[in-house]
Enzyme design. Structure first.
Site, mmCIF file in Angstrom:
data_model
loop_
_atom_site.group_PDB
_atom_site.id
_atom_site.type_symbol
_atom_site.label_atom_id
_atom_site.label_comp_id
_atom_site.label_asym_id
_atom_site.label_seq_id
_atom_site.Cartn_x
_atom_site.Cartn_y
_atom_site.Cartn_z
ATOM 1 N N THR A 378 71.934 -8.538 -25.685
ATOM 2 C CA THR A 378 71.208 -7.417 -26.261
ATOM 3 C C THR A 378 72.014 -7.079 -27.507
ATOM 4 O O THR A 378 73.068 -7.643 -27.737
ATOM 5 C CB THR A 378 71.211 -6.285 -25.205
ATOM 6 O OG1 THR A 378 70.539 -6.779 -24.057
ATOM 7 C CG2 THR A 378 70.589 -5.010 -25.677
ATOM 8 N N ASP A 420 64.171 -8.724 -15.808
ATOM 9 C CA ASP A 420 64.736 -7.413 -15.492
ATOM 10 C C ASP A 420 63.975 -6.711 -14.368
ATOM 11 O O ASP A 420 64.425 -5.695 -13.851
ATOM 12 C CB ASP A 420 64.768 -6.519 -16.738
ATOM 13 C CG ASP A 420 66.039 -6.738 -17.562
ATOM 14 O OD1 ASP A 420 66.921 -7.475 -17.111
ATOM 15 O OD2 ASP A 420 66.132 -6.160 -18.669
HETATM 16 N N1 GLY Z 1 67.731 -6.653 -20.772
HETATM 17 C C1 GLY Z 1 68.778 -5.708 -20.812
HETATM 18 C C2 GLY Z 1 68.362 -4.346 -20.417
HETATM 19 O O1 GLY Z 1 67.312 -3.913 -20.823
HETATM 20 O O2 GLY Z 1 69.042 -3.676 -19.688
#
Ligand code: GLY
Length: 581
Positions: A378, A420
């Protein structure tokens, strides 16, 4: 085990001592970058320069955030993106705050069991690679929502630097090349991705090579020309839907046409007199940071000291309890009732403190609710302008280079954010998170995130802008930077560089970065029952980017002798930079 009243008494005494004898951190980091009018801290120095240029030309922090968002999609392709999703926390100069959710939504054809085989077992790779892993992207809609409501500059002007960088290319430095590491095989599996992100001989780029992204330049130019419709209603959506259909995905044009940004009330709490504003569900970030801070407020961390066994024990236990809530109780607010008020309540934190034995590790198994691990890639950036408007943005493709796919002709890397979600209750995801039903897959639903773009103020004035990548560890990375500044007196560079620890309920292990804890501290923690180890698969994590306002640390702020803006890009980021003017 001592009675709660005795514990409370001893904590009060320790708090009093802590107030008299605060320990000030003296880590070894370069000085923060200082400026008087504006500061932009990102994971790639060219993007930071572009942000500062927007500010110097009179754009505000939101304008700069939009320009940086597009620029990172070009110069930081491992995580910067327009094919993923993200969050933006804004604190305006008048103290008002808001939060924009432009995270991915599950395609309308998504189902709860889409990653399971007919025996109910998870099919490896389905939620992490290829088109079935892709959620409907949000950044183009999100940036335009932010710009049209809160920005001051035309879209064309803000997107232009990104178009030029994509069209003319930029020369890769060591930090850029490092961000490509380990992704060659994944990128090679998709011819359109390989054609852009690998050399013609299939080898990874080297220092000094130029990365040119002609298709991405065209896609960005059409967005500059026609706005978000070019992405959601036009040729870009058509190309992605076509490639998805050809390669086993379920994305439909309707998924793009109906994408909506959500403007939400941020999560707020107060830690030792500092007002924290952070991400609400569909992120767990703000809620869990507040829950942990509320628990930690009962311990004199400043007195106990950075890295001491007592401080680390309190942090681990606070994390253990809060991550149970993260992994079992939270989800997309359009689909589940989130107990946010309870989780950020000081009384709830006190109840948790009463359950924490000051001398003994808890056990995660004992906290298993009845009936019942995320991305390294990220990126976060922090911006503040001359008027004091502050913007914190965290956005992501989830895994490094996302799903590793680019729809031919678009140049746009697509996310693997579907991972996720809870693909199977109780089974760990890519990053070891064990989650529950609240985060189950449903059409149009947003997967629970840990992204925590956070802005802190004190006495009505902006104090700190902070956030980081790091999957489930984003929460503890952001939290530790806050505690390092407020409790341990570190300057902002020291605070983001300091070695980290992490606990996320399950697995019941304490992860530490190398050298985070001395051998004797580890022994003390082991004697309490903690299983402390360096995570071999992920020994160093996070790339925090922060700004401290009014001084480089608390001492300078209190003395009134500091620079107005103090920026720090985590030393773990090879290509990152804080730039100010
Ligand atoms: N994909 C990382 C988050 O949104 O926590």
């Amino acid at each position: 085990m001592r009675s709660p009243s005795l514990k409370t008494l001893s904590f009060t005494l320790m708090l009093a001592l802590g107030a008299l004898a605060p320990w000030r951190g003296q880590a070894a980091s370069p000085a923060p970058v200082k400026a008087e009018h504006g500061m932009v801290v990102t994971a790639q120095h060219i993007a930071s320069d572009i942000g500062v240029e927007v500010l110097t030309k009179g754009g505000n922090a939101v304008d700069a955030a939009v320009a940086v968002g597009y620029a990172l999609a070009v110069v930081y392709p491992t995580a910067g993106n327009i094919g993923g999703g993200g969050f933006m926390t804004i604190r305006f100069k008048d103290g008002k705050t808001t939060f924009l959710d432009f995270r991915e939504r599950a395609p309308l054809a998504a189902t709860k069991s889409m990653y399971l085989d007919d025996k109910g077992n998870l099919v490896k790779g389905l939620s992490t690679e290829g088109y079935l892993a892709v959620g409907v992207p949000g950044p183009v809609a999100g940036f335009e929502f932010a710009r049209s409501r809160y920005g001051t500059r035309p879209l064309k002007e803000l997107i232009e630097p990104a178009i030029t960088l994509a069209r003319e290319g930029f020369v890769l430095e060591q930090g850029d090349v490092a961000s490509f590491d380990g992704n060659t095989e994944k990128l090679a599996r998709d011819p359109a991705a390989a054609a852009i992100f690998l050399k013609p001989d299939g080898k990874p780029f080297a220092v000094g090579d130029r990365l040119v992204q002609a298709d991405l330049a065209n896609a960005l130019a059409s967005i500059a020309e026609k706005g978000p419709d070019a992405f959601y209603k036009g040729a870009i959506a058509d190309a992605i839907v076509k490639a998805s259909a050809e390669k086993g995905g379920i994305l439909a044009k309707k998924d793009f046409e109906q994408y909506q940004v959500r403007e939400l009330e941020p999560v707020k709490c107060n830690y030792r007199g500092y007002d924290i504003v952070s991400s609400p569900p569909p992120s767990s970030g703000g809620v869990i940071i507040c829950e942990i801070l509320n628990i930690l407020e009962g311990y004199p961390l400043s007195y106990l000291g950075y890295g001491s066994a007592e401080t680390v024990h309190a942090m681990i236990e606070a994390m253990r309890h809060a991550y149970v809530d993260r992994n079992t109780a939270l989800g997309d607010p359009a689909f589940v009732e989130n107990p946010v008020a309870k989780l950020v309540d000081k009384g709830y934190a006190e109840e948790i403190r009463d359950k924490i034995d000051p001398f003994k590790a808890g056990t995660s198994e004992a906290l298993m609710p009845e009936g019942f691990a995320e991305s390294k890639e990220t990126t976060h950036y922090s911006i503040i302008d001359d008027e004091g408007n502050a913007v914190a943005v965290t956005y992501t493709l989830n895994g490094s280079f996302g799903a590793g796919v680019v729809a031919p002709g678009t140049g746009i890397l697509l996310n693997n954010e579907m991972d996720d979600f809870t693909a199977k209750p109780g089974a760990p995801n890519l990053y070891g998170l064990v989650q529950g039903e609240a985060n189950a897959i449903a059409p149009g639903k947003t997967p629970l995130s840990s992204m925590s773009p956070t802005i802190i103020s004190k006495d009505g004035q902006p104090f700190m802008v902070i956030g980081s990548p790091g999957g489930a560890r984003i929460i503890t990375i952001t939290l530790e930077a806050i505690v390092n500044v407020i409790d341990h007196g570190m300057d902002i560079q020291e605070a983001v560089d300091a070695p980290r620890i992490h606990h996320q309920w399950l697995p019941d292990k304490v992860f530490m970065e190398p050298y985070a804890l001395s051998p004797d501290t580890r022994k003390l923690l082991s004697a309490m029952g903690h299983d402390v180890q360096v995570d071999e698969n992920w020994p160093i994590w996070g790339q925090a980017t922060g700004i401290l306002i009014g001084g480089e640390n608390l001492a300078e702020i209190e003395a009134g002798t500091g620079a107005r803006y103090n920026g720090a890009a985590d030393s773990r980021i090879g290509a990152g930079a804080a730039r100010g003017y």
